[in-house]
Design an enzyme around this catalytic site. Sequence first.
Site, mmCIF file in Angstrom:
data_model
loop_
_atom_site.group_PDB
_atom_site.id
_atom_site.type_symbol
_atom_site.label_atom_id
_atom_site.label_comp_id
_atom_site.label_asym_id
_atom_site.label_seq_id
_atom_site.Cartn_x
_atom_site.Cartn_y
_atom_site.Cartn_z
ATOM 1 N N GLY A 187 -12.908 -15.310 59.919
ATOM 2 C CA GLY A 187 -12.520 -16.224 60.984
ATOM 3 C C GLY A 187 -11.031 -16.085 61.261
ATOM 4 C CB CYS A 188 -9.013 -16.599 64.311
ATOM 5 S SG CYS A 188 -9.586 -18.211 64.868
ATOM 6 C CG HIS A 189 -7.834 -21.380 62.509
ATOM 7 N ND1 HIS A 189 -6.615 -21.698 63.065
ATOM 8 C CD2 HIS A 189 -8.767 -21.752 63.422
ATOM 9 C CE1 HIS A 189 -6.797 -22.249 64.257
ATOM 10 N NE2 HIS A 189 -8.099 -22.290 64.501
#
Length: 310
Positions: free
Chosen positions: A113-115
């Site tokens: 995921g990005c975060h």
Amino acid sequence: MAKIFIDGSAGTTGLRIYERLSERKDISLIKLREEVRKDTAARKEAINSADVVFLCLPDAAAIEAVGLSENPDTVIIDTSTAHRTNPDWTYGFAELGDARRKIGLSKWIANPGCHASGFIALVWPLVNAGILSPDTYITCFSLTGYSGGGKKMIAEYEGADRNPLLCAPRQYGLTQTHKHLPEMKQLCGLTNTPAFSPIVADFYSGMEVSVPLFKKDINGSIADVSDLYRETYQNGLVHFNPAADEAGFLSAAAYAGRDDMEVFVTGNEERMILTARFDNLGKGASGAAIQNMNIVLGIPEKTGLCVKGE
């Protein structure tokens, strides 16, 4: 020539992957006509005729797509949340330990995921080296561009009559049940789930993930943390930047349009802030997915990507 299929190529991540790959001469993209793009039979045929499949779908649809795969030689790279904490899947963050080797041998790869990518890039090395205890209570805040919210949020921000509240940054994930938290905790081997404050702001893409720490939290100094990042991130798409300061400011848009990530530490011996900057659609999504594909295909992992100095 490797055959690649993007299932969900109309979404934000899928489009970015398509844009990156459409310029390459070393692969062949399997494309479905618009009228059969969502047809199960057509998708199944494409999935099983491909060497590598990117799933750019919601979680439930990604799980369904995996069920369509019958070819044991097909490699699936899932960009959804569905399989990131599944022990049967390889977590696709190549810069962590021997993950690069595992990715190269895997048929099922869960794209981070990005975060979570920023958080893990910052915290995993410290826990792995014993500088940070797995029992530490960690807080994290993350600034992201609105493209991370997909087509719906992009339309909201770019609409002619948009809500004026969108002009200011907006905190979300208020219930502390953000979908990236399970992988943030599991991949870093943490005992406690981090307190996480994601914030979306009025810019298209870019991300800045920060983790504040006090002296009591770490077994070492700010120099030890810097040295560890420098040693850990010598290859791949992550690099240590000893001087990321921009006249006292740090822009979350600094890496917009790029596929790599920088990590650094600021502060002093009493209080420090660990920070990772990257593009939420780059190393936070499509860039990492293509990096994983390159590793699977046995070619230089930066091929076709926009990275520092290349």
